[in-house]
Write an enzyme that holds these catalytic residues in place. Structure first.
Site, PDB file in Angstrom:
ATOM      1  CB  SER A   1      -0.834  -0.023   1.276  1.00 13.85           C
ATOM      2  OG  SER A   1      -1.351   1.261   1.578  1.00 13.85           O
TER       3      SER A   1
ATOM      4  CE1 TYR B   1      -4.688  -2.246   4.789  1.00 11.32           C
ATOM      5  CE2 TYR B   1      -3.409  -0.269   4.285  1.00 11.32           C
ATOM      6  CZ  TYR B   1      -4.148  -1.366   3.863  1.00 11.32           C
ATOM      7  OH  TYR B   1      -4.355  -1.571   2.516  1.00 11.32           O
TER       8      TYR B   1
END
Lengths: 260, 258
Positions: B140, B153
């Site tokens: 990401s 995350y």
């Protein structure tokens, strides 16, 4: 084909990485201008790459550090083929000295070819790309855009600088559909690298074998040189990518030397 | 024309929907026999049925060692040993650090990190035996950057970069490559769910969540799309040499430039 109908200009394309990129682009249907400071070599490469498809390539003279030469060369290509869709700013040299011995004139020369050259070619191509509503600009960086090595103060500075330039071009170009990216190869066995092997052996006081195995390939995962074809494949990705999703990025192509 | 993944077997985790599904479709269209692994076995079967090219669905809880081993063995038996693994399964959970329930932290890390580790571990012997393979981790922008409310995350996505680099070093002698794709916001169900959550947590409107938080740093205020991510996955899956191993690539409309 991925570059059908596209016009590409590659600087420093008479030999080495630039030539391989030009070759890959030709195979994918682009018309490619081979720009090089050595006009004769540029024309020979252009002819060889076109094969029977004369008119798919042209060789042009370009000293990328000379503003009027860059402007004239790019105007010539745009006039002949109606615009420019892809610029690969690839022309480069290497000069190695410890900083305290680095002649200022050589520092300036290296920065001019890498940085002024990239700037001037970008500046001359952008109006054509803005007019077309799109374009892809690819800068030839290096693992040395991310990392440093002794003796290469000028090269490391210039290659880092290209990351900055690419990011600004990607910000400014976005509304016009112009993307900018940097390819960062590890050592590719071109004439430019071959020349460094004895030079570095002498400066570092080690054998040429050690220069290759320890200095050049010591950080790779497999002790392999990156090839011109590896680099050309990544250039095709950036040139052919259909959207702005890949803009402002750099991709290291190095067999694991420096993982980004 | 020769397709880029002809005769290759690919496993994509978390592939019943979203980015994983898009990658699986792209791979199948390039000739790969694809296993759609998902915690929702029925959804995996359903997606696989729409792919053709002998795609199969496999139920897989990526945090369960036995389930991952059994799933990969099933794929190897039905489609042949895997050439490509895309460790894509992921979730998102948002809280400020001081309120983040430890159980949710552990769950998120387990899906992203244990899941990637276990799938890698189960696929590597097949790849080593062949002397080739491509492992792709779904990172990401938060593998590089950070964001408030997303400590778990961000930690997990950073961790995948480390894992990929070690796999690229260990795998090199066996011809196995490892890479990370780092997308910015892609309009999937996972992202849609975050919009009202973040609006509430940050006390701003949903519109502001989209324009400021999700797209504020892009060069063109565009979401990244599934097909853009799939195109990059295809690049890594099909690249013919080890030249790109260990690298990550941001697919982010300039949201973070590296």
């Amino acid at each position: 084909m991925k570059l059908d109908g596209k016009v590409a200009l590659v600087t420093g394309a008479a030999r080495g990485i630039g030539e391989a990129i030009a070759k890959r682009f030709v195979a994918e249907g682009a018309r490619v201008a081979i720009a090089d400071i050595d006009l004769k070599a540029a024309r020979e490469t252009a002819e060889a790459l076109a094969g029977r498809n004369t008119g798919q390539t042209m060789g042009i003279a370009m000293d990328v550090a000379d503003e009027s030469a860059v402007n004239a060369g790019i105007a010539e290509v745009a006039r002949a083929w109606g615009g420019i869709d892809v610029l690969v700013s690839n022309a480069g040299i290497q000069i190695v000295h410890p900083i305290e011995e680095f002649p200022f004139a050589e520092w300036k020369k290296l920065l001019a070819i890498h940085l002024d050259g990239a700037f001037l070619a970008t500046k001359a191509c952008l109006p054509h790309m803005y007019k077309n509503g799109g374009g892809s600009i690819i800068y030839m960086g290096s693992v040395h855009s991310k990392e440093a090595s002794p003796l290469k103060s000028a090269y490391v500075t210039a290659k880092h600088g290209l990351l900055g330039l690419a990011r600004v071009v990607s910000e400014e170009g976005a509304t016009h559909g112009v993307r900018a990216n940097v390819i960062c190869p590890g050592f590719v066995k071109t004439a430019l690298v071959e020349k460094q092997i004895p030079e570095q052996a002498k400066t570092l006081g080690i054998s040429e074998k050690d220069v290759v195995e320890k200095v050049m390939l010591g950080g790779t995962v497999d002790k392999e040189f990156t090839t011109v074809e590896d680099v050309a494949e990544v250039a095709l990705l950036f040139a052919g990518f259909p959207t702005n999703a890949l803009t402002g990025q750099s991709l290291v192509v190095s067999h694991g030397w420096y993982m980004n | 024309m020769l397709m880029k993944l002809d005769n290759k077997v690919a496993i994509v985790t978390g592939a019943a929907r979203g980015i994983g599904e898009g990658i699986a479709r792209k791979f199948a269209s390039e000739g790969a026999r694809v296993a759609i692994a998902d915690i929702d076995g029925a959804a995996a079967q359903k997606t696989a049925a729409t792919l053709g090219n002998s795609a199969i669905g496999v139920a897989m809880d990526v945090t369960d060692e036995k389930a991952v081993k059994a799933g990969v063995a099933e794929v190897a038996k039905k489609l042949g040993p895997p050439d490509v693994l895309v460790a894509n399964a992921g979730i998102q959970t948002v809280y400020p650090v001081e309120e983040f329930p430890f159980a949710e932290w552990k769950k998120l890390l387990s899906i992203h990190l244990d899941g990637a580790f276990l799938a890698t571990q189960a696929c590597l012997p097949h790849m080593y035996k062949k002397g080739a393979g491509s492992i792709i981790y779904m990172g990401s922008v938060l593998s590089k950057d950070s964001a408030v409310l997303k400590c778990a995350y961000t930690t997990a996505k950073h961790g995948l970069i480390g894992l990929a680099q070690v796999v690229s070093r260990e795998g090199a002698a066996h011809g196995v490559r490892a890479n990370v794709i780092c997308p910015s916001f892609v309009r999937t169900a996972l992202v849609d769910k975050q919009i009202p959550e973040q609006a509430q947590a940050l006390g701003i409107t949903e519109e502001e969540v989209v324009s400021r938080i999700m797209l504020g740093h892009t060069v063109d205020k565009q979401f990244t799309t599934i097909s853009e991510v799939a195109e990059v996955a295809l690049l890594f899956a099909s690249f013919p040499t080890l030249a790109l191993t260990g690298q990550s690539l941001l697919v982010a409309h300039g949201a973070y430039m590296e």
